[in-house]
Design a protein around this motif. Structure first.
Motif, mmCIF file in Angstrom:
data_model
loop_
_atom_site.group_PDB
_atom_site.id
_atom_site.type_symbol
_atom_site.label_atom_id
_atom_site.label_comp_id
_atom_site.label_asym_id
_atom_site.label_seq_id
_atom_site.Cartn_x
_atom_site.Cartn_y
_atom_site.Cartn_z
ATOM 1 N N TRP A 87 -58.425 -30.571 162.130
ATOM 2 C CA TRP A 87 -59.238 -30.701 163.343
ATOM 3 C C TRP A 87 -60.562 -31.417 163.065
ATOM 4 C CZ3 TRP A 87 -64.118 -28.635 164.043
ATOM 5 C CH2 TRP A 87 -64.549 -27.735 163.075
ATOM 6 N N VAL A 88 -61.061 -31.305 161.820
ATOM 7 C CA VAL A 88 -62.338 -31.962 161.466
ATOM 8 C C VAL A 88 -62.195 -33.483 161.597
ATOM 9 C CG1 VAL A 88 -64.056 -32.289 159.626
ATOM 10 C CG2 VAL A 88 -62.944 -30.073 159.914
ATOM 11 N N PRO A 92 -64.060 -36.156 165.581
ATOM 12 C CA PRO A 92 -64.679 -37.468 165.837
ATOM 13 C C PRO A 92 -63.718 -38.450 166.500
ATOM 14 C CG PRO A 92 -64.184 -37.235 163.505
ATOM 15 C CD PRO A 92 -63.912 -35.904 164.131
ATOM 16 N N SER A 93 -62.422 -38.238 166.292
ATOM 17 C CA SER A 93 -61.435 -39.142 166.876
ATOM 18 C C SER A 93 -61.423 -39.008 168.412
ATOM 19 C CB SER A 93 -60.065 -38.772 166.298
ATOM 20 O OG SER A 93 -59.198 -39.825 166.413
ATOM 21 N N VAL A 94 -61.431 -37.761 168.875
ATOM 22 C CA VAL A 94 -61.489 -37.520 170.330
ATOM 23 C C VAL A 94 -62.811 -38.062 170.875
ATOM 24 C CG1 VAL A 94 -61.527 -35.728 172.116
ATOM 25 C CG2 VAL A 94 -59.985 -35.486 170.159
ATOM 26 N N SER A 95 -63.879 -37.840 170.114
ATOM 27 C CA SER A 95 -65.194 -38.348 170.547
ATOM 28 C C SER A 95 -65.162 -39.866 170.671
ATOM 29 C CB SER A 95 -66.277 -37.966 169.536
ATOM 30 O OG SER A 95 -66.275 -36.598 169.323
ATOM 31 N N ALA A 96 -64.515 -40.532 169.706
ATOM 32 C CA ALA A 96 -64.449 -41.994 169.736
ATOM 33 C C ALA A 96 -63.772 -42.467 171.015
ATOM 34 C CB ALA A 96 -63.685 -42.511 168.515
ATOM 35 N N PHE A 97 -62.711 -41.769 171.414
ATOM 36 C CA PHE A 97 -62.010 -42.140 172.649
ATOM 37 C C PHE A 97 -62.949 -42.005 173.853
ATOM 38 C CE2 PHE A 97 -59.562 -40.578 176.348
ATOM 39 C CZ PHE A 97 -58.921 -41.768 176.651
ATOM 40 N N ILE A 98 -63.652 -40.873 173.909
ATOM 41 C CA ILE A 98 -64.543 -40.645 175.065
ATOM 42 C C ILE A 98 -65.686 -41.662 175.072
ATOM 43 C CG2 ILE A 98 -66.049 -38.973 176.206
ATOM 44 C CD1 ILE A 98 -64.313 -36.753 175.016
ATOM 45 N N ILE A 99 -66.245 -41.939 173.898
ATOM 46 C CA ILE A 99 -67.332 -42.933 173.829
ATOM 47 C C ILE A 99 -66.833 -44.280 174.357
ATOM 48 C CG2 ILE A 99 -68.783 -44.296 172.251
ATOM 49 C CD1 ILE A 99 -68.939 -41.790 170.445
ATOM 50 N N ASP A 100 -65.623 -44.646 173.944
ATOM 51 C CA ASP A 100 -65.087 -45.952 174.347
ATOM 52 C C ASP A 100 -64.950 -46.073 175.868
ATOM 53 O OD1 ASP A 100 -64.599 -48.313 173.104
ATOM 54 O OD2 ASP A 100 -62.465 -47.979 172.772
ATOM 55 N N VAL A 241 -70.762 -44.250 161.966
ATOM 56 C CA VAL A 241 -70.108 -43.172 161.228
ATOM 57 C C VAL A 241 -69.993 -41.976 162.171
ATOM 58 C CG1 VAL A 241 -70.629 -43.736 158.829
ATOM 59 C CG2 VAL A 241 -72.397 -42.750 160.252
ATOM 60 N N GLY A 242 -69.183 -40.999 161.794
ATOM 61 C CA GLY A 242 -68.991 -39.832 162.655
ATOM 62 C C GLY A 242 -68.147 -40.144 163.873
ATOM 63 N N MET A 243 -67.488 -41.299 163.881
ATOM 64 C CA MET A 243 -66.624 -41.673 165.003
ATOM 65 C C MET A 243 -65.203 -41.940 164.510
ATOM 66 S SD MET A 243 -69.201 -44.249 166.952
ATOM 67 C CE MET A 243 -70.890 -43.794 167.302
ATOM 68 N N ILE A 402 -72.658 -33.064 164.757
ATOM 69 C CA ILE A 402 -72.029 -31.819 164.287
ATOM 70 C C ILE A 402 -70.780 -32.163 163.470
ATOM 71 C CG2 ILE A 402 -70.864 -29.691 165.024
ATOM 72 C CD1 ILE A 402 -72.731 -29.722 167.510
ATOM 73 N N GLY A 403 -69.972 -33.092 164.009
ATOM 74 C CA GLY A 403 -68.752 -33.506 163.307
ATOM 75 C C GLY A 403 -69.069 -34.101 161.942
ATOM 76 N N GLY A 404 -70.126 -34.913 161.880
ATOM 77 C CA GLY A 404 -70.517 -35.542 160.616
ATOM 78 C C GLY A 404 -70.956 -34.510 159.591
ATOM 79 N N ALA A 405 -71.719 -33.511 160.051
ATOM 80 C CA ALA A 405 -72.196 -32.467 159.133
ATOM 81 C C ALA A 405 -71.016 -31.659 158.591
ATOM 82 C CB ALA A 405 -73.175 -31.544 159.868
ATOM 83 N N ILE A 406 -70.080 -31.290 159.476
ATOM 84 C CA ILE A 406 -68.920 -30.497 159.025
ATOM 85 C C ILE A 406 -68.058 -31.327 158.065
ATOM 86 C CG2 ILE A 406 -66.807 -29.306 159.771
ATOM 87 C CD1 ILE A 406 -68.284 -28.719 162.431
ATOM 88 N N ALA A 407 -67.846 -32.590 158.406
ATOM 89 C CA ALA A 407 -67.018 -33.452 157.551
ATOM 90 C C ALA A 407 -67.636 -33.583 156.157
ATOM 91 C CB ALA A 407 -66.857 -34.821 158.200
ATOM 92 N N SER A 408 -68.967 -33.746 156.101
ATOM 93 C CA SER A 408 -69.640 -33.869 154.805
ATOM 94 C C SER A 408 -69.482 -32.599 153.981
ATOM 95 C CB SER A 408 -71.133 -34.123 155.010
ATOM 96 O OG SER A 408 -71.376 -35.478 155.046
#
Lengths: 499, 36
Positions: A87-88, A92-100, A241-243, A402-408
């Protein structure tokens, strides 16, 4: 699926151009210069460079390196680390879709302005300068008075949006090879255009006054948290990053390509573009101040207002080459948006979907673009600008950080920062030392959490974001939807499991 | 132009041009070719 596994950028320069193209976006023009002016000029630049080396580059290196190590997009990378972490990667993948979905709408406005510039549709001279705001908000957007009043669709925007999505589909449906080739052309053209616009802006009377505002120094701001928040947040938004997409771009890098060098080149080119864009923006602002006899406080110098109101004001007032400058500016804006938009689409969510479900890439690209277009219609309504702002606050701020922090944290502590470093060093001429482990495990997550708490929760929990009243609560609802969608996608069976 | 603005430009030019020159000079020295 086989076809995707072998997918690569044909040449190293294609990766560099694609990564730079994804990083350089609208924020380089409408956010970086403003941040620099607002937070102490050179003091901001110092904070930005420090942040770039301790947060931006390690974060980008992590995404490139992990994608290259596992040869997967973001969800695949985290699934390989551990099934429960998938899910991590989807977050960001779902976020990338929404941003687009809304990013393309801004590109659609840009396209409209490119054509409007040919006739100076908002007016020429002082009259045009007075009408530029009304033209954007009343004629182009037909803006309603609240998010609750959607009103009808703005058909010219719908048309421009459809065109933008068609172009994105044509770029991505054949995969990384074409994405790389197109990126080379798009980025070369964008650099030529920004240099042309820069020269035009610097030759305007009053340009130097604007630059003095842009690059003034106030060292005292370095003692407070604001400048660090501004610098770190700008880095997070700017590098794309984070996307999710940089994992996929990392996977498309050739086996022996130099990951560290690619990362640093991408980061420095992105910063160079933003720094140069600041010259174009503030030279024009300086000219407007002189031509209209107003102070800087009277001119909008950030965000949508800068691009679609202030710059058109400048174009109206220019002594010569008005139309040409307008067309070139908005073409450059559309191109830098395009390279980010197809990055979000292809590397952000199409590669992860094809990876997991083994679906046909062309079909996923088609449906991904079509659904993106249909959702984007929300932002083409008369209340669309409000929704764009609310959704942007959620997915380009909260989920990204948040996604970037968790991924790191997962990469640093679960996968192992040392293992990543060893892999990166094995492919790279420039070696990174054990200090990189500390940056990935501690500094990056702490820096991102600082930004999300200081600039997010501490503001939005105190006062509803954007003055939208109860509508602002959609930020938390969308955040929850992204989280749930990430877990749902994790639980869905992959093609391999079904077999 | 003020000395502050000139100083800012020099600072960024050193970091950006210097950094990029260094990175491009390393291409092909063991870490992959520009055309690979």
């Amino acid at each position: 699926m086989e076809e995707v596994v072998r997918e690569k950028f044909l040449k190293r320069r294609h990766l560099i151009f694609a990564a730079i193209g994804s990083a350089i976006g609208l924020g380089n023009v409408w956010r970086f210069p403003y941040m620099c002016y607002q937070y102490g000029g050179a003091a901001f630049l110092v904070a930005y460079i420090i942040g770039l080396f301790v947060i931006g580059i390690p974060w980008l290196l992590t995404e490139f390196g992990m994608g290259h190590y596992f040869q997967k997009g973001a969800p695949g990378v985290f699934r390989k680390i551990g099934k429960k972490w998938e899910w991590v990667g989807w977050f960001p993948s779902v976020s990338a879709f929404i941003i687009d979905t809304y990013y393309c709408v801004i590109m659609a406005w840009t396209l409209i302005y490119m054509f409007s510039s040919m006739t100076l549709a908002w007016g020429a001279g002082a009259a045009g300068a007075q009408q530029a705001g009304d033209y954007f908000f009343k004629t182009v957007l037909r803006l309603s008075d609240s998010p609750g009043t959607l009103g009808g669709l703005n058909w010219p925007i719908v048309g421009a949006l459809a065109f933008t999505w068609i172009v994105i589909y044509l770029v991505i449906y054949r995969g990384a090879e074409i994405v790389g080739k197109v990126s080379q052309v798009v980025m070369t053209l964008s650099w030529i255009l920004i240099l042309a616009i820069l020269i035009r802006s610097l030759t305007l009377p009053g340009a130097v006054d604007g630059l003095n505002y842009y690059l003034d120094i106030d060292w005292s701001v370095l003692k407070g948290p604001d400048v660090w928040f501004a610098a770190f947040s700008q880095i997070a938004f700017s590098l794309s990053v984070g996307m999710a997409g940089m994992y996929a771009y990392g996977r498309f890098i050739a086996k022996k390509s130099d990951i560290t060098n690619n990362t640093v080149i991408t980061s420095l080119c992105d910063t160079s573009f933003a720094f140069l864009a600041g010259f174009a923006v503030f030279s024009t602002v300086g000219y407007i101040m002189q031509a209209m006899g107003v102070s800087l406080q009277d001119v909008t110098i950030a965000g949508i207002g800068l691009a679609f109101v202030t710059y058109p004001v400048g174009i109206s007032l220019m002594p010569a080459l008005n139309q040409l400058t307008g067309v070139l500016f908005f073409l450059m804006f559309w191109l830098i948006g395009l390279s980010s938009a197809y990055y979000l689409a292809y590397a952000g969510y199409i590669v992860p979907l094809v990876d997991k479900f083994g679906w046909n890439r062309k079909k996923v690209a088609f449906w991904g673009c079509l659904i993106g277009f249909l959702i984007g219609l929300l932002y083409c309504t008369q209340g669309g600008l409000y929704w764009l702002d609310i959704v942007d606050r959620t997915v380009a701020f909260y989920t990204l950080l948040i996604g970037g922090a968790i991924a790191s944290l997962v990469v640093g502590w679960v996968f192992g920062a040392r293992k990543l470093r060893e892999h990166v060093n094995a492919t790279s001429d420039i070696k990174v030392g054990p200090w990189m482990d500390i940056l990935i495990k501690i500094v990056v997550p702490v820096g991102l959490v600082f930004v999300v708490i200081y600039g997010g929760f501490m503001q939005d929990l105190k006062k509803p974001y954007g003055g939208y009243g109860g509508w602002s609560n959609f930020i938390w609802i969308i955040l929850l939807v992204v989280l749930i969608a990430s877990f749902v996608l994790q639980r869905m069976k992959s093609k391999k499991e079904e077999e | 132009m003020t000395p502050a603005a000139i100083g800012s430009i020099i600072f960024m030019a050193v970091i950006l041009i210097g950094g990029l020159a260094f990175c491009f000079s390393r291409i092909g020295k063991g870490g992959g070719e520009w055309e690979d």
